[in-house]
Design a protein around this motif. Structure first.
Motif, PDB file in Angstrom:
ATOM      1  N   HIS A 112      12.613   9.627  -0.444  1.00  0.00           N
ATOM      2  CA  HIS A 112      11.471  10.659   0.512  1.00  0.00           C
ATOM      3  C   HIS A 112      11.056  10.227   0.943  1.00  0.00           C
ATOM      4  CE1 HIS A 112      13.124  12.658  -4.394  1.00  0.00           C
ATOM      5  NE2 HIS A 112      12.606  12.042  -4.115  1.00  0.00           N
ATOM      6  N   TYR A 167      -1.784  -2.315   9.378  1.00  0.00           N
ATOM      7  CA  TYR A 167      -1.929  -1.251   8.262  1.00  0.00           C
ATOM      8  C   TYR A 167      -1.280  -1.666   6.880  1.00  0.00           C
ATOM      9  CZ  TYR A 167      -2.187   3.622   7.207  1.00  0.00           C
ATOM     10  OH  TYR A 167      -3.362   4.484   6.180  1.00  0.00           O
ATOM     11  N   ARG A 220       1.824   7.128  -2.496  1.00  0.00           N
ATOM     12  CA  ARG A 220       3.050   8.225  -3.463  1.00  0.00           C
ATOM     13  C   ARG A 220       3.362   6.841  -4.640  1.00  0.00           C
ATOM     14  NH1 ARG A 220       5.446  13.183  -2.189  1.00  0.00           N
ATOM     15  NH2 ARG A 220       5.249  13.003  -4.145  1.00  0.00           N
ATOM     16  N   THR A 251       6.298   7.997  -6.941  1.00  0.00           N
ATOM     17  CA  THR A 251       7.255   7.382  -6.672  1.00  0.00           C
ATOM     18  C   THR A 251       8.224   6.154  -7.063  1.00  0.00           C
ATOM     19  OG1 THR A 251       7.093   6.685  -4.009  1.00  0.00           O
ATOM     20  CG2 THR A 251       7.290   9.829  -4.506  1.00  0.00           C
ATOM     21  N   TYR A 291       0.764  -1.285   0.204  1.00  0.00           N
ATOM     22  CA  TYR A 291      -0.214  -0.487  -0.167  1.00  0.00           C
ATOM     23  C   TYR A 291       0.322   1.434   0.184  1.00  0.00           C
ATOM     24  CZ  TYR A 291      -3.189   3.729   1.724  1.00  0.00           C
ATOM     25  OH  TYR A 291      -3.805   4.650   1.724  1.00  0.00           O
ATOM     26  N   THR A 292       0.561   2.309  -0.696  1.00  0.00           N
ATOM     27  CA  THR A 292       1.670   3.300  -1.212  1.00  0.00           C
ATOM     28  C   THR A 292       0.288   4.952  -1.102  1.00  0.00           C
ATOM     29  OG1 THR A 292       3.087   4.433  -2.093  1.00  0.00           O
ATOM     30  CG2 THR A 292       2.507   2.907  -3.477  1.00  0.00           C
ATOM     31  N   TYR A 329       9.620  -1.471  11.436  1.00  0.00           N
ATOM     32  CA  TYR A 329       8.932  -0.067  11.557  1.00  0.00           C
ATOM     33  C   TYR A 329       7.844  -0.476  10.626  1.00  0.00           C
ATOM     34  CZ  TYR A 329      11.280   1.102   6.582  1.00  0.00           C
ATOM     35  OH  TYR A 329      11.690   1.340   5.453  1.00  0.00           O
ATOM     36  N   ARG A 371      11.589   7.603   6.982  1.00  0.00           N
ATOM     37  CA  ARG A 371      12.139   6.084   7.709  1.00  0.00           C
ATOM     38  C   ARG A 371      13.078   5.077   6.627  1.00  0.00           C
ATOM     39  NH1 ARG A 371       6.046   4.741   8.631  1.00  0.00           N
ATOM     40  NH2 ARG A 371       6.122   5.488   6.610  1.00  0.00           N
ATOM     41  N   GLY A 404       0.565  -4.622   5.177  1.00  0.00           N
ATOM     42  CA  GLY A 404       1.869  -4.808   5.609  1.00  0.00           C
ATOM     43  C   GLY A 404       3.076  -5.036   5.463  1.00  0.00           C
ATOM     44  N   ALA A 405       2.837  -4.642   3.772  1.00  0.00           N
ATOM     45  CA  ALA A 405       4.113  -4.663   3.008  1.00  0.00           C
ATOM     46  C   ALA A 405       4.273  -3.144   2.244  1.00  0.00           C
ATOM     47  CB  ALA A 405       3.812  -5.706   2.106  1.00  0.00           C
ATOM     48  N   ILE A 406       5.495  -2.669   2.146  1.00  0.00           N
ATOM     49  CA  ILE A 406       5.683  -1.224   1.925  1.00  0.00           C
ATOM     50  C   ILE A 406       6.600  -2.015   0.616  1.00  0.00           C
ATOM     51  CG2 ILE A 406       5.290  -0.497   3.676  1.00  0.00           C
ATOM     52  CD1 ILE A 406       8.284   0.769   3.852  1.00  0.00           C
ATOM     53  N   MET A 407       6.808  -0.337  -0.495  1.00  0.00           N
ATOM     54  CA  MET A 407       7.621  -0.216  -1.494  1.00  0.00           C
ATOM     55  C   MET A 407       8.497   0.963  -0.783  1.00  0.00           C
ATOM     56  SD  MET A 407       5.781   1.752  -4.825  1.00  0.00           S
ATOM     57  CE  MET A 407       6.064   3.321  -4.728  1.00  0.00           C
TER      58      MET A 407
HETATM   59  C1  ANZ Z   1       5.948   4.570  -0.760  1.00  0.00           C
HETATM   60  C2  ANZ Z   1       6.076   6.292  -0.336  1.00  0.00           C
HETATM   61  C3  ANZ Z   1       7.124   7.031  -1.091  1.00  0.00           C
HETATM   62  C4  ANZ Z   1       5.265   6.116   0.984  1.00  0.00           C
HETATM   63  C5  ANZ Z   1       6.853   8.539  -0.296  1.00  0.00           C
HETATM   64  C6  ANZ Z   1       5.817   6.961   1.680  1.00  0.00           C
HETATM   65  C7  ANZ Z   1       6.376   8.538   0.766  1.00  0.00           C
HETATM   66  P1  ANZ Z   1      -0.535   7.433   5.585  1.00  0.00           P
HETATM   67  O1  ANZ Z   1      -0.047   8.341   4.733  1.00  0.00           O
HETATM   68  O2  ANZ Z   1      -0.344   6.774   7.009  1.00  0.00           O
HETATM   69  O3  ANZ Z   1      -1.513   5.864   4.978  1.00  0.00           O
HETATM   70  N1  ANZ Z   1       3.648   2.395   4.399  1.00  0.00           N
HETATM   71  C8  ANZ Z   1       2.367   2.017   4.119  1.00  0.00           C
HETATM   72  N2  ANZ Z   1       2.522   0.210   4.870  1.00  0.00           N
HETATM   73  C9  ANZ Z   1       2.879   0.588   6.002  1.00  0.00           C
HETATM   74  C10 ANZ Z   1       2.705   0.307   6.779  1.00  0.00           C
HETATM   75  N3  ANZ Z   1       2.464  -1.435   7.236  1.00  0.00           N
HETATM   76  N4  ANZ Z   1       3.665  -0.183   8.040  1.00  0.00           N
HETATM   77  C11 ANZ Z   1       4.656   1.282   7.991  1.00  0.00           C
HETATM   78  N5  ANZ Z   1       4.052   2.445   6.997  1.00  0.00           N
HETATM   79  C12 ANZ Z   1       3.578   1.867   5.797  1.00  0.00           C
HETATM   80  O4  ANZ Z   1       0.915   6.159   5.013  1.00  0.00           O
HETATM   81  C13 ANZ Z   1       1.170   5.730   4.085  1.00  0.00           C
HETATM   82  C14 ANZ Z   1       2.558   5.487   3.820  1.00  0.00           C
HETATM   83  O5  ANZ Z   1       3.327   5.142   4.566  1.00  0.00           O
HETATM   84  C15 ANZ Z   1       2.869   4.689   2.729  1.00  0.00           C
HETATM   85  O6  ANZ Z   1       2.930   5.519   1.173  1.00  0.00           O
HETATM   86  C16 ANZ Z   1       3.591   3.754   1.955  1.00  0.00           C
HETATM   87  O7  ANZ Z   1       5.390   4.412   2.399  1.00  0.00           O
HETATM   88  C17 ANZ Z   1       4.220   3.607   4.262  1.00  0.00           C
HETATM   89  F1  ANZ Z   1       7.832   9.282  -0.464  1.00  0.00           F
HETATM   90  O8  ANZ Z   1       4.688   4.070   0.480  1.00  0.00           O
HETATM   91  B1  ANZ Z   1       4.461   4.800   1.203  1.00  0.00           B
END
Ligand code: ANZ
Ligand code: ZN
Length: 847
Positions: free
Chosen positions: A349, A338, A255, A258, A252-253, A333, A352, A341-344
């Motif tokens: 940017h 949420y 962004r 990116t 889940y992202t 982390y 963490r 349970g996996a992220i790219m």
């Molecule tokens: C790529 C990315 C690039 C992200 C970037 C953020 C910034 P909110 O807004 O709170 O929904 N994420 C997703 N699932 C997660 C998890 N289970 N535990 C920890 N972090 C998690 O935050 C969504 C962002 O938090 C997602 O978007 C993911 O990182 C991270 F420049 O994906 B992001």
């Protein structure tokens, strides 16, 4: 002379009770806009009794309710007790006393204390959430949730004390340790009943817009629900040689734009794919890491300040936009609870990800034009896309849209919404709560207890001790647990979990409307007569949970068609906290109140004589600065306590208790009493009065106007100040007009109702003033006295104008020159002289 509140207060409390003065009746002749439901957050009857914080909100709503009644409103103003809960159960475990016994004893004490304050509740509507006639309907509402598919069973981790061998409520966990024995609390996976509050997440956000609530509380609710819009993206999994295994990892992202900067992936240590992902070489390291992570709380794991930890799984994923293989790591982390349970990870940017990449030497690729060197720090602000092929040059919004299109076309991604809000773990492995009305049958599965069999009563048990198996003490009562299946009649077992403390308070405001209805939780005609609650006052500590849970249940009832409004509480006010004083050393350590001596307004420590600074602190047993309301009521009277708590400052701000202030208010009430002993005159206060009385009339008119407005706006401290101004001025008279005094008594009465009633009786009335018409007085009398000034030109009266009697000479001269007469009779002539006689006239000499 001190006024005899000791006699007056019990006398009027008895009168109100005997006459049921504040009984609310659904009078259909009163139109909807003249009905008001004024609600207090009901107390949990703790053994400690009433705190001075309780009367703060309760006095505010009481003043307002009394004010509304006198203004012709039909007012529903009830009180009750939130009476299930852990303290009574813990006490039972310690002493073997039945929790009901402790609870009812505490309720009796609370009731006595609350009644001593003279609040205008309709006591016929009192409810206690722990009585079967009440919780019958709590159980009934649970069944409606169950029937709508909003209650489900699942295995989830709960707080578990390994030493007490019991599940703990969140409230019982203090900084990761058991509140009872101090052991470190762990998690244990236990079968639970869970309510699907997430199904209402969007409505719980949207409907906040129409509520008259503090913006801060609305923001807290929105944050708690935490709606996040983003995308789910599938990554193909590859082995260590980069060959696709056929499995996919979904992230889940927020962004997806990116994606070209995603240089590695992270799965949470609890992710179901971990076993598949972990290669033989990495197996030992991954297992060790997962064990360590299990010991940490979510809070520790996501703490931004903590150094990142993680371990490589041995597998890779294929970045779908450029075909590059990127490593899959396991790190705590990322939370399993949420998203997916996996992220790219996009280290350039995301802070963490950046820290993690630095620690483990993973590549950092800039994909948003950054004002910093992303190899040295993350750039988390916006920027135009770079290094992103078909997204280059686009802003965030357009890039997200374009990337979504790309992913959707290839069926490897789609829009997704996530919430921070989790479903509500609704069961407790506890005794002193509502039994969950379900039966487990080996043939039929889970079967609801038929509605006509409710209430499912809480049986008496011998031991309140939790069983240690994670089941409630109810599980130990075979005769209760064993039952017949309501569906097939075969042998079955009852659900032994009970409901959480929050359940009873989710709907109590509806039961007040029809507290003894045996056929329904609330008659629908009565419900639409009173609902929604027009004003709800209580502490800010309930800003999220209680208010969110109650709103959720209310919406479910709305969907069942049994309540008429979408929201339960139209207007909400949080009262400020009442703090206390404490004394501080130079070292900043606090000294308890009884170890301090005051001398000439300075404070000294008794032990070493150090001069101390007086500071505001929370009331606490250790600082010995807890104010006991009983003692204050006994010494200064309920009216003084009520009025002082309102006079301390605006309702919503935090303010320190100062008994000197209470004494001041008590003297003010003495002064009123003494004034009432003077003879009253029958003068018509709308007629011509002498100068002094006219001036008092002006103050009176201002007092009526201000007290009316300020009371309506809940600006009680300001209203009291105005009453003080009036009394100071009135005290200068040996006799004041009775009409004025009657009006003042009525204005005062919502604030100091016992004194108000007594003074009203002294004025010769023989019924309560509770429904007396609220005073009105022409605003004309507020105006400063004016006078007509003649303009004499060469001795002849040529004009007149109105001005305040005490207008200065320069202004009078200027005003005279503006009159038509002056202009006409000086036209073409020379004004030789203007003589102003202040307060009288303007003389003009022309040539
Ligand atoms: C790529 C990315 C690039 C992200 C970037 C953020 C910034 P909110 O807004 O709170 O929904 N994420 C997703 N699932 C997660 C998890 N289970 N535990 C920890 N972090 C998690 O935050 C969504 C962002 O938090 C997602 O978007 C993911 O990182 C991270 F420049 O994906 B992001
Ligand atoms: Zn059955």
């Amino acid at each position: 002379m001190a006024y005899p509140f000791q006699n007056i207060e019990p006398k009027w409390q008895k009168y109100w009770a005997d006459n049921k003065t504040f009984r609310a009746v659904e009078d259909e002749s009163v139109p909807k806009e003249k009905r008001r439901y004024i609600l207090d957050m009901f107390p949990y009857p703790s053994g400690a009794g009433l705190h001075v914080g309780h009367p703060e909100g309760y006095t505010a709503t009481d003043i307002y309710s009394r004010f509304l009644r006198m203004n012709g409103y039909n007012v529903l103003h009830p009180m009750g007790y939130d009476a299930f809960g852990l303290p009574a159960e813990n006490y039972a475990i310690k002493t073997g006393t039945h929790p009901a016994e402790t609870t009812f004893k505490n309720i009796a004490h609370f009731t006595e204390q609350i009644k001593a304050l003279g609040f205008s509740y309709d006591w016929d509507r009192e409810i206690k959430t722990c009585t079967p006639d009440y919780y019958k309907w709590t159980q009934w509402i649970f069944l409606q949730l169950y029937k709508k598919g909003l209650a489900y069973e699942a295995e989830t981790p709960i707080n578990w004390c390994p030493s007490c061998m019991t599940g703990l409520a969140n409230e019982e966990v203090k900084e990761g340790h058991c509140d009872r024995c101090g052991a470190q609390v762990t998690h244990k996976v236990i079968r639970q009943w869970i309510l699907k509050i997430t199904a209402y997440a969007d409505r719980l956000i949207e409907d906040l817009d129409g509520l008259d609530w503090p913006e801060s509380v609305k923001a807290m609710q929105r944050n708690w629900i935490g709606r996040s819009e983003g995308a789910e993206v599938d990554f193909a999994i590859a082995d260590k040689d980069g060959k696709a295994t056929g499995d996919k990892l979904t992230v889940y992202t927020t962004r997806c734009d990116t994606l070209f900067g995603a240089t590695y992936m992270v799965v949470s240590p609890e992710h179901p794919l971990i076993e598949k992902l972990t290669t033989a070489e990495q197996k030992a390291a991954v297992e060790k890491y997962r064990e360590d992570a299990a010991k940490k709380s979510d809070l520790e794991r996501t703490d931004l300040a903590k150094t990142k930890t993680g371990v490589f799984s041995g597998s890779y994923a294929i970045n779908p936009v450029n075909g590059k293989a990127i490593p899959i790591w396991v790190a705590d982390y990322v939370l399993i609870s949420y998203g997916t349970g996996a992220i790219m990870a996009v280290p350039a940017h995301d802070t963490r990800d950046w820290e993690f990449a630095k620690k483990f030497n993973l590549p950092i690729i800039e994909v948003l034009k950054s004002e910093v060197d992303v190899q040295k720090e993350a750039w988390t602000a916006d920027g135009i896309h770079v290094n992103s092929e078909f997204l280059d040059g686009l802003n965030k919004k357009d890039a997200i849209a374009k990337m979504l299109e790309f992913l959707e076309e290839r069926k490897i991604g789609k829009k997704a919404v996530n919430y921070k809000l989790r479903d509500w773990v609704f069961s407790r492995q506890r005794y002193w709560g509502e039994p969950i009305p379900l039966v487990h049958c080996p043939c039929c599965g889970t079967v609801p207890v038929p509605e006509e069999q409710l209430p499912l009563e809480l049986p008496a048990v011998k031991s309140y001790q939790p069983t240690g198996t994670g089941e409630s003490p109810l599980a130990g009562i075979e005769s209760w647990v064993n039952c017949k299946c309501p569906k097939c009649g075969g042998d079955a077992r009852r659900e032994t979990n009970t409901m959480p403390q929050w359940a009873g308070s989710c709907w109590y405001y509806l039961r007040y409307i029809d507290p003894s209805n045996e056929l329904s939780f609330c008659d629908s005609k009565k419900e639409s007569y009173w609902m929604p609650v027009d004003l709800y006052v209580g502490g800010a500590e309930h800003a999220v949970l209680h208010l969110l849970y109650a709103r959720f249940w209310h919406k479910v009832l709305y969907d069942c068609g049994v309540v008429s409004t979408k929201e339960p509480f139209q207007r909400l006010i949080n009262q400020g906290m009442i703090t206390s004083f404490a004394y501080q050393r130079k070292t900043k350590s606090l000294v308890a109140v009884d170890a301090v001596t005051e001398k000439d307004g300075k404070f000294f420590a008794n032990d070493d004589g150090e001069e101390l600074e007086r500071v505001v602190a929370k009331m606490s047993k250790s600082l010995k600065n807890v104010v006991n309301p009983d003692e204050m009521i006994k010494t200064y009277g309920a009216d003084s306590v009520r009025m002082y708590e309102m006079f301390m400052g605006p309702l919503t701000v935090s303010k320190p208790w100062n008994t000197q202030g209470l004494i001041g208010v008590n003297r003010f009430l003495d002064k009123i009493w003494n004034l009432s002993e003077r003879p009253m005159s029958d003068i018509d206060i709308t007629g011509k009065l002498d100068k002094d009385l006219a001036s008092l009339r002006k103050t009176y008119a201002k007092t009526v106007k201000k007290v009316t407005e300020d009371t309506a706006n809940l600006d009680f401290n300001v209203a009291i100040s105005q009453m003080m101004i009036f009394i100071n001025e009135a005290s200068k008279f040996d006799s004041i007009p009775k009409a004025m005094w009657e009006g003042f008594v009525l204005l005062l009465s919502p604030y100091a109702p016992h004194l108000g009633e007594e003074l009203w009786q002294k004025l010769g009335h023989d019924t309560s003033l509770a429904y007396e018409k609220y005073p009105v007085f022409s605003e004309d009398y507020c105006k400063d006295d004016t006078k007509e000034f003649p303009v004499m030109i060469n001795g002849k009266l040529r004009a007149k104008f109105e001005a305040a009697a005490d207008t200065d000479s320069a202004t009078l001269e200027a005003m005279a020159k503006e009159t038509d007469g002056f202009k006409k009779f000086t036209d073409g002539k020379t004004v030789a002289k203007i003589i102003v006689v202040p307060g009288k006239l303007v003389n003009v000499v022309v040539k």
